[in-house]
Design an enzyme around this catalytic site. Structure first.
Site: not given
Length: 268
Positions: A75, A248
């Protein structure tokens, strides 16, 4: 499972990660494509860090590639490989969704933060005027820190094994939200009403807990961003302590439409 016929007209989308076996994004995004009658398919690609630049350069050349998702550990590294960033991605310094323009240029966005907040609030939890504790200071944690801060918590505490990284993130969030009470520390002193684990601890069997079990209390809400396993060791310990838990998966479900929209999927 993708239920529509894949043809030469089908829009191609991919997710790149290392490892790749744990990702749930293909299932969720492909379900969104089917539900919205979008002629597209998202497939997983295993790309180690040393080949990220090579892989992204190759993706530029694929004319029917509409975009791709990047996740752990790419990321932050993917930022410098994009041609342009959305304002949020530039501010956060990480991306997780990249659109390929028709000329091959790559436009990066960061949707983890808004995805987490939408999923968390959608489950009936509250962030406004709460004491929030964020574990981690990596790509996803950075996005979540800014998105949580925008919700007006009473306090945002950032805990990370590297105190330098925690303080750097805190400094950047303070610059955007100067009136917010922002603190830093190490996980062994983490406390708050809402605790968000934005680290990778819990993804693999045998991982240590991201904070001492004795810190968990019944009045806490413990949130994960890990999707596999569905119940992490932290969640199990939180249940044992009588705390509320938030898994999540809602974060990804909230992001699916946002990802499809950023990557230019028609009809989103």
């Amino acid at each position: 499972m993708h239920t529509t016929a894949i043809t030469g007209r089908t829009g191609l989308y991919v997710i790149i990660a290392d490892p790749i076996h744990h990702v749930k994004t293909p299932q969720v995004v492909n379900r969104t494509f089917v539900e919205r009658r979008i002629d597209g398919v998202l497939v997983p690609l295993h790309v180690p860090p040393g080949r990220l630049a090579q892989a992204m350069d190759g993706l530029r050349a694929i004319e029917n590639l509409k975009g791709f998702v990047v996740t752990v550990p790419h990321k932050t590294a993917a930022v410098t490989l994009c041609d342009r960033l959305t304002p949020d991605a530039e501010l956060i310094g990480a991306v997780n969704c990249i659109r390929r323009e028709t000329d091959g240029q790559l436009v990066g966005a960061m949707l983890d933060g808004i995805g987490f907040v939408e999923g968390f609030l959608g489950a009936g939890h509250v962030l406004k005027e709460k004491e929030v504790c964020l574990l981690g200071a990596g790509g996803a944690a950075k996005a979540i820190a800014f998105a949580v801060a925008a919700q007006g918590p009473a306090r945002l505490s950032i805990f990370n094994r590297s105190a330098t990284n925690a303080e750097d993130l805190a400094r950047r969030v303070r610059a955007r939200f100067p009136t917010l009470d922002i603190r830093t520390g190490t996980p062994d002193v983490a406390e708050g009403e809402v605790l968000i684990n934005a680290t990778a601890l819990g993804m693999h069997a045998g991982d240590p807990l991201p904070l001492p079990v004795e810190r968990l209390r019944p009045e806490m809400t413990i949130a994960e961003i890990i999707m596999d396993p569905a119940e992490t060791a932290l969640m199990a310990a939180a249940r044992q302590a009588g705390a509320r838990v938030h898994p999540g998966l809602p974060m990804l479900e909230a992001q699916a439409v946002l990802m499809a929209r950023h990557m230019g999927a028609p009809g989103v």
